[in-house]
Design a protein around this motif. Structure first.
Motif, PDB file in Angstrom:
ATOM      1  N   PHE A  72       0.845  -1.192   0.000  1.00 55.21           N
ATOM      2  CA  PHE A  72       0.000   0.000   0.000  1.00 55.21           C
ATOM      3  C   PHE A  72       0.884   1.245   0.000  1.00 55.21           C
ATOM      4  N   MET A  73       0.489   2.254  -0.798  1.00 57.01           N
ATOM      5  CA  MET A  73       1.258   3.499  -0.818  1.00 57.01           C
ATOM      6  C   MET A  73       0.332   4.668  -1.091  1.00 57.01           C
ATOM      7  N   LYS A  74       0.384   5.665  -0.218  1.00 55.48           N
ATOM      8  CA  LYS A  74      -0.303   6.919  -0.503  1.00 55.48           C
ATOM      9  C   LYS A  74       0.584   7.757  -1.419  1.00 55.48           C
ATOM     10  N   LYS A  75      -0.050   8.502  -2.301  1.00 59.65           N
ATOM     11  CA  LYS A  75       0.716   9.317  -3.242  1.00 59.65           C
ATOM     12  C   LYS A  75       1.613  10.284  -2.483  1.00 59.65           C
ATOM     13  N   GLY A  76       2.900  10.257  -2.828  1.00 60.03           N
ATOM     14  CA  GLY A  76       3.861  11.124  -2.172  1.00 60.03           C
ATOM     15  C   GLY A  76       4.491  10.536  -0.934  1.00 60.03           C
TER      16      GLY A  76
ATOM     17  N   ALA B 224      -8.632   7.868   1.931  1.00 58.99           N
ATOM     18  CA  ALA B 224      -7.721   9.015   1.889  1.00 58.99           C
ATOM     19  C   ALA B 224      -8.226  10.044   0.890  1.00 58.99           C
ATOM     20  N   ARG B 225      -7.732  11.263   1.029  1.00 61.84           N
ATOM     21  CA  ARG B 225      -8.094  12.345   0.100  1.00 61.84           C
ATOM     22  C   ARG B 225      -7.205  12.352  -1.142  1.00 61.84           C
ATOM     23  N   VAL B 226      -6.215  11.485  -1.154  1.00 63.87           N
ATOM     24  CA  VAL B 226      -5.306  11.386  -2.298  1.00 63.87           C
ATOM     25  C   VAL B 226      -5.381   9.967  -2.852  1.00 63.87           C
ATOM     26  N   PRO B 227      -4.999   9.764  -4.125  1.00 67.49           N
ATOM     27  CA  PRO B 227      -4.980   8.399  -4.658  1.00 67.49           C
ATOM     28  C   PRO B 227      -4.014   7.519  -3.873  1.00 67.49           C
ATOM     29  N   ILE B 228      -4.350   6.245  -3.764  1.00 68.45           N
ATOM     30  CA  ILE B 228      -3.449   5.286  -3.143  1.00 68.45           C
ATOM     31  C   ILE B 228      -3.100   4.211  -4.166  1.00 68.45           C
ATOM     32  N   ARG B 229      -1.915   3.646  -4.012  1.00 65.40           N
ATOM     33  CA  ARG B 229      -1.476   2.592  -4.924  1.00 65.40           C
ATOM     34  C   ARG B 229      -1.481   1.258  -4.196  1.00 65.40           C
TER      35      ARG B 229
END
Length: 290
Positions: A6-10, A87-92
């Motif tokens: 799992f990774m949040k953008k940035g 989250a408010r940002v895309p996640i990978r």
């Protein structure tokens, strides 16, 4: 035991199942490609003409087993999952089932509830795949340092002899193993081409599909009535085509172009450079899959 990454953008990627040992990954499922065709009808003619086909956002489902020791333990794990996945940002997301294929997603509302009279439960977490496609978690020029992630079905013909994406000659082949062509203009695909060397001007041609772009030399005024040609590239300069935007030494607007762009067809693309010497060119892009 399979892993879910799992990774949040940035941010840095984490192994979510290792971080939450009470969460077991059971399965992942990628939804079918969502085609969105555009048609034009012609009065007096049967049927319609197909104008274009876009791939809409698709679905991605992660099946998890939550093994709580008590109801409060189950609720704590539930809270941790929601804190990470909403989250408010895309996640990978990617899994150890296919570690070289990731998806950028936004989580859909999903109920997390234990089984009746139990502190365990199974949940099918649903996500919207923003681009409608899966992507490699690395770029083409990082391929050889990510061999351990590669699996069958990635369009690479020889796992023991991987293609290169940095070139030192004026003609070479760029291999695109993706399921689609890479088009930075119409489809806004990620494609970065970096040029080093010496050149007054550069013509870049993909002779496989006829796409090209030209970097023109600029003229600098040296006197009231005199001008000289300023080379596009001199020793130490770097020109980058990021999508359809050109940068020189990190600055945008210092390069004149014919407003063309390259498209990478599926498979081999024969690239021809005119005007560039001491060639050092890198093609950098993620591979795309359904």
């Amino acid at each position: 035991m399979p892993d879910l990454f799992f990774m949040k953008k940035g941010h840095e990627e984490i192994n979510l199942t290792a971080r939450l040992p009470a969460v077991e990954l059971l399965e992942v499922n990628t939804g079918a490609p969502q085609l969105n065709p555009t048609y034009t009808g012609i009065a007096g003619s049967d049927g319609q003409l197909l104008q274009s086909v876009a791939f809409n956002s698709s679905t991605f489902t992660v099946s998890l087993l939550i093994k709580g020791n008590s109801r409060s333990d189950f609720n704590l794990i539930k809270s941790e999952l929601q804190k990470e996945l909403y989250a408010r940002v895309p996640i990978r997301l990617r899994s150890s089932f296919e570690p070289a294929k990731a998806v950028w997603v936004v989580a859909n509302p999903t109920e997390i509830a234990p089984l009746s009279n139990s502190d365990q439960g199974m949940v099918n977490f649903a996500f919207t795949v923003i681009s409608g496609m899966r992507t490699t978690p690395f770029r083409s020029d990082e391929l050889n340092s990510n061999k351990e992630l590669l699996t069958v079905g990635m369009g690479l013909p020889d796992m023991d002899n991987l293609p290169e994406y940095r070139f030192y000659s004026q003609e070479f082949d760029v291999f695109n193993p993706s399921d689609v062509e890479i088009d930075p203009y119409i489809q806004h695909h990620d494609l970065v081409i970096t040029f080093k060397g010496k050149a007054r001007g550069i013509l870049v041609e993909n002779t496989t599909n006829g796409t090209s772009f030209k970097i023109n030399p600029d003229q600098v005024q040296t006197g009231e009535h005199s001008w000289k040609v300023k080379p596009v590239l001199e020793q130490g300069d770097v020109v980058t085509m990021d999508g359809i935007t050109l940068f020189k030494n990190g600055d945008c607007g210092d390069v004149r172009t014919d407003f063309g762009h390259l498209v990478l067809a599926k498979g081999n693309n024969h690239i021809k450079l005119t005007g560039l010497t001491d060639v050092d060119v890198t093609f950098s892009f993620p591979f795309l899959y359904f």
